[in-house]
Scaffold this motif. Structure first.
Motif, PDB file in Angstrom:
ATOM      1  N   ALA A 137      31.171  -1.252  -4.169  1.00 20.96           N
ATOM      2  CA  ALA A 137      31.984  -2.432  -4.079  1.00 20.96           C
ATOM      3  C   ALA A 137      33.654  -3.094  -4.003  1.00 20.96           C
ATOM      4  N   GLY A 138      32.992  -3.359  -2.713  1.00 20.46           N
ATOM      5  CA  GLY A 138      34.334  -3.124  -2.206  1.00 20.46           C
ATOM      6  C   GLY A 138      34.030  -4.479  -2.004  1.00 20.46           C
ATOM      7  N   PRO A 139      35.378  -4.941  -0.693  1.00 25.14           N
ATOM      8  CA  PRO A 139      35.366  -6.658  -0.321  1.00 25.14           C
ATOM      9  C   PRO A 139      34.236  -7.539   0.726  1.00 25.14           C
ATOM     10  N   ALA A 140      34.571  -8.452   0.152  1.00 28.42           N
ATOM     11  CA  ALA A 140      33.696  -9.166   2.256  1.00 28.42           C
ATOM     12  C   ALA A 140      33.914  -8.600   3.160  1.00 28.42           C
ATOM     13  N   ALA A 141      35.145  -8.731   3.480  1.00 32.97           N
ATOM     14  CA  ALA A 141      35.466  -8.106   4.774  1.00 32.97           C
ATOM     15  C   ALA A 141      35.079  -7.364   5.381  1.00 32.97           C
ATOM     16  N   ALA A 142      34.828  -5.815   4.510  1.00 31.78           N
ATOM     17  CA  ALA A 142      33.623  -4.762   4.798  1.00 31.78           C
ATOM     18  C   ALA A 142      32.834  -4.691   5.798  1.00 31.78           C
ATOM     19  N   ASP A 143      31.879  -5.703   5.193  1.00 30.82           N
ATOM     20  CA  ASP A 143      30.828  -5.995   5.301  1.00 30.82           C
ATOM     21  C   ASP A 143      30.610  -7.089   7.511  1.00 30.82           C
ATOM     22  N   ARG A 144      31.858  -7.814   6.980  1.00 31.07           N
ATOM     23  CA  ARG A 144      31.894  -9.382   7.629  1.00 31.07           C
ATOM     24  C   ARG A 144      32.478  -8.292   9.240  1.00 31.07           C
ATOM     25  N   ALA A 145      33.630  -7.351   8.925  1.00 30.02           N
ATOM     26  CA  ALA A 145      33.677  -6.431  10.377  1.00 30.02           C
ATOM     27  C   ALA A 145      32.501  -5.501  10.534  1.00 30.02           C
ATOM     28  N   ARG A 146      32.388  -5.188   9.782  1.00 28.38           N
ATOM     29  CA  ARG A 146      31.665  -3.891  10.640  1.00 28.38           C
ATOM     30  C   ARG A 146      30.313  -5.096  11.525  1.00 28.38           C
ATOM     31  N   LEU A 147      29.666  -6.215  10.538  1.00 37.46           N
ATOM     32  CA  LEU A 147      28.755  -6.911  11.688  1.00 37.46           C
ATOM     33  C   LEU A 147      30.037  -7.536  13.213  1.00 37.46           C
ATOM     34  N   ARG A 148      30.495  -8.141  12.632  1.00 35.25           N
ATOM     35  CA  ARG A 148      31.079  -8.463  13.586  1.00 35.25           C
ATOM     36  C   ARG A 148      31.779  -7.357  15.091  1.00 35.25           C
ATOM     37  N   PHE A 149      31.443  -5.999  14.783  1.00 40.86           N
ATOM     38  CA  PHE A 149      32.155  -4.955  15.589  1.00 40.86           C
ATOM     39  C   PHE A 149      30.784  -4.648  16.439  1.00 40.86           C
ATOM     40  N   TRP A 150      29.975  -4.399  16.418  1.00 46.80           N
ATOM     41  CA  TRP A 150      28.797  -4.255  16.556  1.00 46.80           C
ATOM     42  C   TRP A 150      28.039  -4.875  17.783  1.00 46.80           C
ATOM     43  N   ASP A 151      28.217  -5.182  19.198  1.00 48.01           N
ATOM     44  CA  ASP A 151      26.886  -6.052  20.016  1.00 48.01           C
ATOM     45  C   ASP A 151      25.997  -6.473  19.240  1.00 48.01           C
ATOM     46  N   ASP A 152      25.775  -7.790  19.347  1.00 50.98           N
ATOM     47  CA  ASP A 152      24.548  -9.090  19.028  1.00 50.98           C
ATOM     48  C   ASP A 152      24.313  -9.032  17.747  1.00 50.98           C
ATOM     49  N   MET A 153      24.795  -7.915  16.858  1.00 48.18           N
ATOM     50  CA  MET A 153      25.231  -8.300  15.279  1.00 48.18           C
ATOM     51  C   MET A 153      25.264  -9.538  14.871  1.00 48.18           C
ATOM     52  N   SER A 154      26.488 -10.557  15.468  1.00 48.13           N
ATOM     53  CA  SER A 154      26.914 -10.922  14.997  1.00 48.13           C
ATOM     54  C   SER A 154      27.011 -12.513  15.855  1.00 48.13           C
ATOM     55  N   GLY A 155      26.962 -13.582  15.864  1.00 45.69           N
ATOM     56  CA  GLY A 155      27.251 -14.897  17.034  1.00 45.69           C
ATOM     57  C   GLY A 155      28.550 -14.529  17.105  1.00 45.69           C
ATOM     58  N   PRO A 156      29.129 -16.389  17.741  1.00 47.15           N
ATOM     59  CA  PRO A 156      30.859 -16.019  18.068  1.00 47.15           C
ATOM     60  C   PRO A 156      31.367 -16.204  16.719  1.00 47.15           C
ATOM     61  N   GLY A 157      32.262 -15.657  16.713  1.00 49.64           N
ATOM     62  CA  GLY A 157      33.776 -16.201  15.589  1.00 49.64           C
ATOM     63  C   GLY A 157      33.644 -15.027  14.652  1.00 49.64           C
ATOM     64  N   PRO A 158      34.649 -15.000  14.170  1.00 44.15           N
ATOM     65  CA  PRO A 158      34.625 -13.644  13.098  1.00 44.15           C
ATOM     66  C   PRO A 158      33.141 -13.750  11.717  1.00 44.15           C
ATOM     67  N   GLY A 159      32.048 -14.508  11.860  1.00 45.85           N
ATOM     68  CA  GLY A 159      31.525 -14.579  10.892  1.00 45.85           C
ATOM     69  C   GLY A 159      31.583 -15.446   9.142  1.00 45.85           C
ATOM     70  N   PRO A 160      30.673 -15.311   8.794  1.00 45.12           N
ATOM     71  CA  PRO A 160      31.100 -16.109   7.028  1.00 45.12           C
ATOM     72  C   PRO A 160      31.723 -15.867   6.602  1.00 45.12           C
ATOM     73  N   GLY A 161      32.808 -16.543   5.907  1.00 45.91           N
ATOM     74  CA  GLY A 161      33.753 -15.592   4.704  1.00 45.91           C
ATOM     75  C   GLY A 161      35.019 -16.447   4.494  1.00 45.91           C
ATOM     76  N   PRO A 162      35.490 -16.409   3.886  1.00 43.43           N
ATOM     77  CA  PRO A 162      37.121 -16.420   3.565  1.00 43.43           C
ATOM     78  C   PRO A 162      37.953 -16.838   4.843  1.00 43.43           C
TER      79      PRO A 162
END
Length: 279
Positions: A198-223
């Motif tokens: 049970a963590g902050p939404a930013a944790a998954d956003r960060a790890r998804l952004r960090f890996w190549d080809d796991m997200s598109g341009p920008g930091p991803g969805p979220g506040p």
């Protein structure tokens, strides 16, 4: 068969079963970092939220079967994203990125009762976020020097851990844990929920952004993402850097890139770079 540091994963063909099965086995001594009862417990809410996860057929984290934990689940088709991505054009790649963003939104809709570790029933004993992260560092960051840096990070950047309510956090969203059907560019499964908490939404956003080809341009969805306010966006980027660095310090991949990424994040957050990373 896959053999990891903490578990063995077996693919099973059972004549009476409608589809292949997957059996994960782990020594009970791997708990609390690895609790296959907890893994099964969090997969239910994730599935209810619309995340594609395998159906769990049986699970036990107590080791009552000769000291061995087990998790038996149905096998879902698809191939690892890292293998599929080179075969897809940009349009299909963006479609997969959009589905991964949908996974984050779905998990953000699962609200545990507070921040912290989940037990074998998927229940959390809530603590403040900084304390929850401190406990995760103590549990999962095994190298003493890296653990000391992670603890300093939490002290000096306690205001950059993310805002918002606790959500179901997968905490291990990388290429090997995402299966995609290459024919349709559809996300077929999100695997390996062993680290969920049970963590902050930013944790998954960060790890998804960090890996190549796991997200598109920008930091991803979220506040704070793409808000149009430069200060908000800078603050959001710092939050993501904190969670990326916590991940880097937890793991010890023996690659030049991992060392360089860790050093870059340490410098960005005004933390000392150990000599072994300063090259």
């Amino acid at each position: 068969m896959q053999v990891g540091a903490d578990a063995v994963v077996l693919a099973l063909e059972v004549r009476a079963a409608a589809r292949p099965l997957v059996l994960k086995l782990a020594d009970v001594g791997a708990a609390p970092a690895l609790d296959l009862g907890r893994t099964a417990a969090v997969m239910g809410p994730a599935a209810d939220a619309g995340v594609p996860v395998p159906a769990v057929l049986a699970a036990d984290g107590t080791g009552r079967l000769d000291g061995v934990q087990h998790l038996l689940q149905q096998h879902l088709g698809g191939r690892r994203w890292r293998e599929v991505r080179p075969e897809l054009d940009d349009t299909a790649g963006r479609a997969v990125h959009a589905q991964l963003a949908d996974v984050l939104r779905a998990l953000a809709g699962v609200r545990p009762g507070g921040f912290g570790e989940l037990d074998g029933q998927g229940v959390v004993v809530p603590v403040p976020l900084v304390e929850a992260l401190r406990r995760r560092v103590a549990l999962r960051t095994r190298r003493p020097a890296a653990r000391a840096l992670a603890e300093r990070l939490l002290v000096e950047h306690a205001d950059r851990l993310g805002s918002g309510p606790p959500v179901l956090t997968h905490d291990d969203l990388h290429h090997a844990n995402v299966l995609v059907d290459p024919a349709t560019a559809r996300l077929s499964a999100v695997l390996d929920w062993d680290k969920a908490w049970a963590g902050p939404a930013a944790a998954d956003r960060a790890r998804l952004r960090f890996w190549d080809d796991m997200s598109g341009p920008g930091p991803g969805p979220g506040p704070g993402s793409g808000s149009g306010d430069d200060r908000d966006d800078r603050d959001d980027a710092d939050v993501l850097r904190v969670h990326e660095l916590l991940w880097c310090l937890e793991h010890a991949f023996p690659t030049a890139r991992h060392r360089a990424d860790t050093a870059r994040l340490l410098r960005a957050l005004d933390l000392p770079v150990p000599p072994e990373l300063a090259g």
